[in-house]
Design a protein around this motif. Structure first.
Motif, mmCIF file in Angstrom:
data_model
loop_
_atom_site.group_PDB
_atom_site.id
_atom_site.type_symbol
_atom_site.label_atom_id
_atom_site.label_comp_id
_atom_site.label_asym_id
_atom_site.label_seq_id
_atom_site.Cartn_x
_atom_site.Cartn_y
_atom_site.Cartn_z
ATOM 1 N N ARG A 146 19.723 7.987 55.401
ATOM 2 C CA ARG A 146 20.738 8.254 56.432
ATOM 3 C C ARG A 146 20.030 8.941 57.598
ATOM 4 N NH1 ARG A 146 24.994 11.703 53.423
ATOM 5 N NH2 ARG A 146 23.004 12.672 52.938
ATOM 6 N N LEU A 147 19.941 8.223 58.725
ATOM 7 C CA LEU A 147 19.153 8.676 59.881
ATOM 8 C C LEU A 147 20.049 8.809 61.105
ATOM 9 C CD1 LEU A 147 16.330 8.987 61.448
ATOM 10 C CD2 LEU A 147 16.485 6.514 61.815
ATOM 11 N N LEU A 148 19.874 9.904 61.834
ATOM 12 C CA LEU A 148 20.512 10.030 63.156
ATOM 13 C C LEU A 148 19.423 9.965 64.215
ATOM 14 C CD1 LEU A 148 22.965 10.679 65.027
ATOM 15 C CD2 LEU A 148 22.344 13.104 64.779
ATOM 16 N N VAL A 149 19.600 9.073 65.192
ATOM 17 C CA VAL A 149 18.685 9.032 66.333
ATOM 18 C C VAL A 149 19.415 9.666 67.524
ATOM 19 C CG1 VAL A 149 17.291 7.615 67.861
ATOM 20 C CG2 VAL A 149 17.550 6.946 65.465
ATOM 21 N N ILE A 150 18.929 10.830 67.949
ATOM 22 C CA ILE A 150 19.513 11.465 69.141
ATOM 23 C C ILE A 150 18.848 10.805 70.347
ATOM 24 C CG2 ILE A 150 19.860 13.635 70.389
ATOM 25 C CD1 ILE A 150 19.700 15.127 67.763
ATOM 26 N N GLY A 151 19.662 10.164 71.188
ATOM 27 C CA GLY A 151 19.098 9.392 72.303
ATOM 28 C C GLY A 151 18.766 7.968 71.892
ATOM 29 N N GLY A 152 19.615 7.377 71.058
ATOM 30 C CA GLY A 152 19.339 6.049 70.508
ATOM 31 C C GLY A 152 19.515 4.890 71.470
ATOM 32 N N THR A 153 19.771 5.168 72.739
ATOM 33 C CA THR A 153 19.786 4.071 73.723
ATOM 34 C C THR A 153 18.650 4.218 74.720
ATOM 35 O OG1 THR A 153 21.282 5.268 75.187
ATOM 36 C CG2 THR A 153 22.296 3.772 73.585
ATOM 37 N N GLY A 154 17.824 5.262 74.577
ATOM 38 C CA GLY A 154 16.695 5.452 75.505
ATOM 39 C C GLY A 154 15.537 4.548 75.136
ATOM 40 N N GLY A 155 14.436 4.703 75.852
ATOM 41 C CA GLY A 155 13.270 3.845 75.632
ATOM 42 C C GLY A 155 12.805 3.893 74.183
ATOM 43 N N VAL A 156 12.463 5.066 73.688
ATOM 44 C CA VAL A 156 12.002 5.198 72.301
ATOM 45 C C VAL A 156 13.174 4.980 71.346
ATOM 46 C CG1 VAL A 156 10.997 6.775 70.597
ATOM 47 C CG2 VAL A 156 10.157 6.805 72.969
ATOM 48 N N GLY A 157 14.329 5.581 71.692
ATOM 49 C CA GLY A 157 15.470 5.573 70.776
ATOM 50 C C GLY A 157 15.969 4.176 70.439
ATOM 51 N N HIS A 158 16.038 3.280 71.434
ATOM 52 C CA HIS A 158 16.644 1.968 71.140
ATOM 53 C C HIS A 158 15.748 1.132 70.227
ATOM 54 C CE1 HIS A 158 14.171 -0.021 74.245
ATOM 55 N NE2 HIS A 158 14.764 -1.168 73.998
ATOM 56 N N ILE A 159 14.449 1.390 70.279
ATOM 57 C CA ILE A 159 13.548 0.686 69.362
ATOM 58 C C ILE A 159 13.614 1.362 67.983
ATOM 59 C CG2 ILE A 159 11.164 -0.001 68.910
ATOM 60 C CD1 ILE A 159 12.424 -1.498 71.266
ATOM 61 N N ALA A 160 13.711 2.692 67.963
ATOM 62 C CA ALA A 160 13.796 3.399 66.672
ATOM 63 C C ALA A 160 15.028 2.948 65.896
ATOM 64 C CB ALA A 160 13.832 4.910 66.910
ATOM 65 N N VAL A 161 16.162 2.803 66.591
ATOM 66 C CA VAL A 161 17.390 2.361 65.908
ATOM 67 C C VAL A 161 17.167 0.973 65.295
ATOM 68 C CG1 VAL A 161 19.806 1.664 66.259
ATOM 69 C CG2 VAL A 161 18.962 3.784 67.305
ATOM 70 N N GLN A 162 16.581 0.065 66.077
ATOM 71 C CA GLN A 162 16.380 -1.299 65.575
ATOM 72 C C GLN A 162 15.386 -1.337 64.411
ATOM 73 O OE1 GLN A 162 16.168 -4.488 68.720
ATOM 74 N NE2 GLN A 162 16.095 -2.724 70.076
ATOM 75 N N LEU A 163 14.292 -0.581 64.540
ATOM 76 C CA LEU A 163 13.275 -0.587 63.479
ATOM 77 C C LEU A 163 13.831 0.031 62.196
ATOM 78 C CD1 LEU A 163 10.113 0.519 65.492
ATOM 79 C CD2 LEU A 163 10.459 -1.699 64.391
ATOM 80 N N ALA A 164 14.631 1.084 62.338
ATOM 81 C CA ALA A 164 15.200 1.734 61.148
ATOM 82 C C ALA A 164 16.219 0.803 60.493
ATOM 83 C CB ALA A 164 15.837 3.063 61.537
ATOM 84 N N ALA A 165 17.040 0.142 61.314
ATOM 85 C CA ALA A 165 18.024 -0.803 60.755
ATOM 86 C C ALA A 165 17.303 -1.941 60.036
ATOM 87 C CB ALA A 165 18.927 -1.335 61.868
ATOM 88 N N ALA A 166 16.166 -2.387 60.605
ATOM 89 C CA ALA A 166 15.399 -3.471 59.968
ATOM 90 C C ALA A 166 14.859 -3.024 58.606
ATOM 91 C CB ALA A 166 14.244 -3.908 60.872
ATOM 92 N N ARG A 167 14.644 -1.715 58.427
ATOM 93 C CA ARG A 167 14.181 -1.201 57.124
ATOM 94 C C ARG A 167 15.341 -0.995 56.146
ATOM 95 N NH1 ARG A 167 9.410 3.273 58.188
ATOM 96 N NH2 ARG A 167 8.169 1.920 59.504
ATOM 97 N N GLY A 168 16.570 -1.219 56.613
ATOM 98 C CA GLY A 168 17.717 -1.030 55.728
ATOM 99 C C GLY A 168 18.253 0.395 55.735
ATOM 100 N N ALA A 169 17.819 1.203 56.698
ATOM 101 C CA ALA A 169 18.354 2.570 56.797
ATOM 102 C C ALA A 169 19.781 2.514 57.340
ATOM 103 C CB ALA A 169 17.470 3.393 57.721
ATOM 104 N N ILE A 170 20.536 3.587 57.071
ATOM 105 C CA ILE A 170 21.887 3.708 57.645
ATOM 106 C C ILE A 170 21.710 4.571 58.881
ATOM 107 C CG2 ILE A 170 24.226 4.557 57.226
ATOM 108 C CD1 ILE A 170 23.220 4.321 54.129
ATOM 109 N N VAL A 171 21.800 3.946 60.059
ATOM 110 C CA VAL A 171 21.422 4.630 61.295
ATOM 111 C C VAL A 171 22.639 4.931 62.145
ATOM 112 C CG1 VAL A 171 19.804 4.612 63.222
ATOM 113 C CG2 VAL A 171 19.487 2.998 61.357
ATOM 114 N N ASP A 172 22.768 6.161 62.574
ATOM 115 C CA ASP A 172 23.747 6.531 63.594
ATOM 116 C C ASP A 172 22.985 6.969 64.837
ATOM 117 O OD1 ASP A 172 25.713 6.019 61.732
ATOM 118 O OD2 ASP A 172 26.076 8.130 61.239
ATOM 119 N N SER A 173 23.698 6.993 65.977
ATOM 120 C CA SER A 173 23.044 7.352 67.240
ATOM 121 C C SER A 173 23.954 8.288 68.032
ATOM 122 C CB SER A 173 22.801 6.068 68.051
ATOM 123 O OG SER A 173 22.319 6.368 69.337
ATOM 124 N N THR A 174 23.399 8.957 69.005
ATOM 125 C CA THR A 174 24.233 9.650 69.995
ATOM 126 C C THR A 174 24.276 8.789 71.254
ATOM 127 O OG1 THR A 174 22.412 10.795 71.075
ATOM 128 C CG2 THR A 174 23.429 11.901 69.186
#
Ligand code: NDP
Length: 328
Positions: A146-174
């Motif tokens: 269970r991962l929270l990405v703070i800033g999940g639409t920014g440059g680093v954040g939007h890739i982190a959300v996608q990469l974590a989802a690709a690993r099967g993580a449960i990702v939330d964002s701000t």
């Protein structure tokens, strides 16, 4: 060749277009005909001579590159003239910057470009993806985390959300706005904390039934590390991508939480880090080609001569998606 060089530290008026000799090959390097580059916050922090960013001047800045191979040092294997490549290779440890028609790059830091991307799209990926991967690796994000990405639409954040989802993580964002909330969900976020209507801690408690996240990635540059800790469960993991170490971070390392402070540029200076980052870009090529990761580009277009405007646009905080510069 044409290069946009920074002649003095300070505001964007210090950029000027120059005709300068193309760089020469050195052992272990390739020359790249640069097609596109993207602007990262680190570029304007270097321009401002921010803490931790020593850079000799005059210099062409720019780390991210997508382009084609123009020349190859005799000791470099695995590339051919004309190959389309991408990498976070500019200006590191004496190499030349990507805000120029031709650059010299350490061959370890580049990889074949994803076949389904344009040069513009490929140039948006390297620095933010390597940073996101560094964070996910250190946090140990795997299926079910269970991962929270703070800033999940920014440059680093939007890739982190996608990469974590690709690993099967449960990702939330701000996200700050409804538009950005929708974007975060389009990248694979399950739920979004609209941090203008509730605090990140409140949102985290609501979305994890009071337990807190296994892992929190602060992808904002350490602007609110206290919220990252507040959103994490006991014995959880926090990673932050601050651009220089701040003593404010140390007292936060409490409650059994582990803090991973990520300085993307430091591993790049060492050979082992360079090889790992090149290898990650090869893995990323597959994730992009199988449609698990896609970069978001800001709609405004900039040419090399407009570099000052591209910096100003990123610095304004109004860009949505990566700010890309067409070099040639
Ligand atoms: P962006 O500007 O693209 O993204 C930053 C995001 O953070 C924005 O989308 C914004 O979204 C969000 N944000 C800003 N302030 C807050 C806040 N107070 N609370 C919640 N969210 C916030 O930048 P990058 O992703 O390219 O880089 C982010 C930072 O990380 C920069 O400071 C950069 O220098 C640093 N960095 C560090 C690296 C390293 O190796 N350590 C490598 C790459 C970047 P919203 O509109 O929703 O607020």
């Amino acid at each position: 060749m044409k290069a946009m060089r920074l002649t003095q530290f300070g505001d964007v008026s210090n950029f000027a277009l120059h005709d300068i000799p193309a760089p020469e090959l050195r052992p272990g390097t390739v020359l790249i005909d640069v097609k596109a580059s993207s602007v990262n916050p680190v570029d304007y922090k270097i321009r401002q001579n921010g803490p931790g960013f020593a850079n000799p001047l005059p210099a062409a800045l720019g780390l991210d590159v997508a382009g084609t191979i123009r020349a190859i040092a005799p000791d470099v294997t695995g590339f051919a003239i004309g190959d389309a490549v991408y990498g976070c290779a500019g200006g590191i440890a004496g190499e030349t910057g990507t805000n120029a028609e031709i650059m010299r790059a350490d061959a370890k830091l580049i990889a074949p470009m994803p076949a389904n991307l344009s040069f513009r799209e490929a140039a948006a990926l390297p620095l933010v993806s390597i940073t996101a991967l560094e964070a996910l690796e250190r946090l140990g994000v795997t299926a079910g985390t269970r991962l929270l990405v703070i800033g999940g639409t920014g440059g680093v954040g939007h890739i982190a959300v996608q990469l974590a989802a690709a690993r099967g993580a449960i990702v939330d964002s701000t996200a700050s706005t409804l538009e950005k909330s929708k974007l975060a969900k389009s990248f694979g976020a399950r739920e979004v904390i609209s941090y203008r209507s509730e605090t990140i801690a409140e949102g985290a408690a609501r979305l994890t039934q009071g337990e807190g996240y296994d892992c929190v990635l602060d992808a904002t540059g350490g602007s609110d590390i206290a919220s990252a800790f507040a959103a994490t469960r006991l014995n959880g993991q926090v990673a932050t991508i601050v651009s220089h170490y701040s003593a404010d971070l140390a007292p936060m390392h409490v409650k059994g939480l582990s803090l991973h402070v990520i300085f993307m540029l430091i591993p790049l200076i060492h050979n082992r880090g360079r090889e790992r980052h090149g290898a990650w870009l090869r893995d990323l090529k597959t994730l992009v080609e199988t449609r698990q990761v896609k970069p978001l580009l800001d709609p405004q277009r900039f040419a090399l001569a407009d570099l000052a405007a591209a910096h100003a646009h990123l610095e304004s905080g109004k860009a949505i998606g990566k700010v890309v510069v067409d070099i040639a």
